[in-house]
Design a protein around this motif. Structure first.
Motif, short mmCIF file in Angstrom:
data_model
loop_
_atom_site.label_atom_id
_atom_site.label_comp_id
_atom_site.label_asym_id
_atom_site.label_seq_id
_atom_site.Cartn_x
_atom_site.Cartn_y
_atom_site.Cartn_z
N ALA A 72 11.49 6.45 28.79
CA ALA A 72 10.64 6.23 30.08
C ALA A 72 10.45 7.84 30.47
O ALA A 72 11.32 8.62 30.03
N PRO A 73 9.44 8.19 31.65
CA PRO A 73 9.38 9.60 31.91
C PRO A 73 10.74 10.14 32.50
O PRO A 73 11.35 9.30 33.28
N ASN A 74 11.34 11.09 31.76
CA ASN A 74 12.47 11.96 32.48
C ASN A 74 13.72 11.00 32.08
O ASN A 74 15.01 11.47 32.45
N LEU A 75 13.66 9.98 31.42
CA LEU A 75 14.92 9.28 30.92
C LEU A 75 15.11 9.41 29.20
O LEU A 75 14.06 8.83 28.78
N ILE A 76 16.24 9.82 28.91
CA ILE A 76 16.21 10.29 27.37
C ILE A 76 17.49 9.36 26.78
O ILE A 76 18.78 9.56 27.56
N LEU A 77 17.40 8.79 25.83
CA LEU A 77 18.54 8.35 25.21
C LEU A 77 18.80 8.78 23.70
O LEU A 77 17.84 9.45 23.01
N TYR A 78 20.13 9.31 23.47
CA TYR A 78 20.39 10.34 22.23
C TYR A 78 21.72 9.86 21.68
O TYR A 78 22.10 8.86 22.32
N GLY A 79 21.87 10.23 20.45
CA GLY A 79 23.19 10.49 19.95
C GLY A 79 23.86 11.98 19.93
O GLY A 79 22.87 12.65 19.77
N GLU A 80 25.02 11.86 19.92
CA GLU A 80 25.40 13.24 20.15
C GLU A 80 26.77 13.59 19.44
O GLU A 80 27.74 12.74 19.50
N ILE A 81 26.89 14.73 18.87
CA ILE A 81 28.30 15.17 18.34
C ILE A 81 28.64 16.39 19.33
O ILE A 81 27.81 17.49 19.77
N LEU A 82 30.09 16.43 19.71
CA LEU A 82 30.51 17.44 20.69
C LEU A 82 31.96 17.93 20.71
O LEU A 82 32.59 16.87 20.03
N GLY A 83 32.26 18.95 20.92
CA GLY A 83 33.68 19.28 20.77
C GLY A 83 33.95 20.60 21.57
O GLY A 83 33.22 21.51 21.99
N THR A 84 35.17 20.84 21.55
CA THR A 84 36.01 22.19 22.17
C THR A 84 37.05 22.37 21.43
O THR A 84 37.93 21.65 21.07
N THR A 85 37.18 23.55 20.94
CA THR A 85 38.57 24.05 20.31
C THR A 85 38.89 25.21 21.12
O THR A 85 38.51 26.27 21.82
N VAL A 86 40.34 24.85 21.29
CA VAL A 86 41.22 26.17 22.09
C VAL A 86 41.83 26.85 20.95
O VAL A 86 42.72 26.03 20.44
N VAL A 87 41.94 28.07 21.03
CA VAL A 87 42.65 28.84 20.13
C VAL A 87 44.10 29.36 20.59
O VAL A 87 44.02 29.91 21.77
N ASN A 88 45.23 29.15 19.82
CA ASN A 88 46.34 29.79 20.37
C ASN A 88 46.89 29.02 21.73
O ASN A 88 47.44 29.74 22.49
N ALA A 89 46.70 27.70 21.55
CA ALA A 89 47.01 26.88 22.94
C ALA A 89 48.56 26.99 23.00
O ALA A 89 49.30 26.95 22.19
N ASP A 90 48.89 26.72 24.73
CA ASP A 90 50.33 26.21 24.81
C ASP A 90 50.13 24.91 25.02
O ASP A 90 49.21 24.13 25.29
N TYR A 91 51.01 24.20 24.43
CA TYR A 91 51.14 22.63 24.37
C TYR A 91 52.43 22.10 24.81
O TYR A 91 53.58 22.66 24.39
N ARG A 92 52.39 21.48 26.07
CA ARG A 92 53.51 21.02 26.62
C ARG A 92 53.24 19.48 27.12
O ARG A 92 52.12 19.34 27.51
N ASP A 93 54.27 18.81 27.16
CA ASP A 93 54.09 17.56 27.94
C ASP A 93 54.13 17.70 29.41
O ASP A 93 54.73 18.68 30.03
N THR A 94 53.64 16.74 30.12
CA THR A 94 53.50 16.69 31.79
C THR A 94 55.02 16.83 32.23
O THR A 94 55.16 17.37 33.49
N GLY A 95 56.15 16.59 31.77
CA GLY A 95 57.55 16.68 32.40
C GLY A 95 58.06 18.25 31.74
O GLY A 95 59.09 18.24 32.32
N GLY A 96 57.20 18.88 30.93
CA GLY A 96 57.86 20.35 30.71
C GLY A 96 59.04 20.17 29.56
O GLY A 96 59.51 21.05 29.49
#
Length: 155
Positions: free
Chosen positions: A21-45
């Motif tokens: 409809a006017p101003n209303l769009i239906l779509y398919g999407e591919i999306l992503g995020t890459t973090v380089v040299n990340a620190d990885y830890r659980d929430t308890g440390g």
């Protein structure tokens, strides 16, 4: 539950769709995020690792609504999502693993300016969240990324 501390990141997203409809769009999407040299830890440390590249990506349907005449939009995507881990250190020629597919959501808000009859260029903010199971460690992983993006739309 795991937390990733950001160093350098790359963000992408490609959507293809049409107007319901006017101003209303239906779509398919591919999306992503890459973090380089990340620190990885659980929430308890308890677990603390570094030197990983972490990529969270998704694929799925979405809907967008444009507020006119301001050309401001809001969108949401429901995505099948996955996280993959690889070593940053070039001495390792090995993938550190990946999660099973899970559910994800992406929300975006942006503003575009017309630069041609059919083209708009602008900026947007995106919040991408996903919940996946890591079968190797038998645990759930919640990942999220907040991003500032440049956007281009062909209408």
């Amino acid at each position: 539950l795991y937390v990733f501390a950001l160093s350098t990141l790359g963000v992408y997203g490609v959507a293809l769709g049409g107007a319901l409809a006017p101003n209303l769009i239906l779509y398919g999407e591919i999306l992503g995020t890459t973090v380089v040299n990340a620190d990885y830890r659980d929430t308890g440390g308890a677990v603390g690792l570094s030197g990983y590249d972490v990529t969270m990506f998704g694929l799925g349907p979405g809907i967008a609504y444009y507020l006119q005449p301001a050309n401001v939009y809001f969108s949401g995507t429901l995505a099948i999502s996955k996280v993959s881990f690889s070593f940053t250190d070039v001495d390792y020629d090995d993938s550190a693993g990946e999660t099973d597919f899970g559910i994800g959501l992406s929300f975006m808000c942006g503003k575009e300016w017309w630069v041609g009859r059919d083209w708009g260029i602008g900026i947007a903010g995106r919040l991408h969240w996903a919940n996946m199971r890591d079968s190797f460690y038998d645990t759930l992983i919640n990942g999220w990324a907040a991003s500032l993006l440049l956007s281009a739309t062909y209408n």
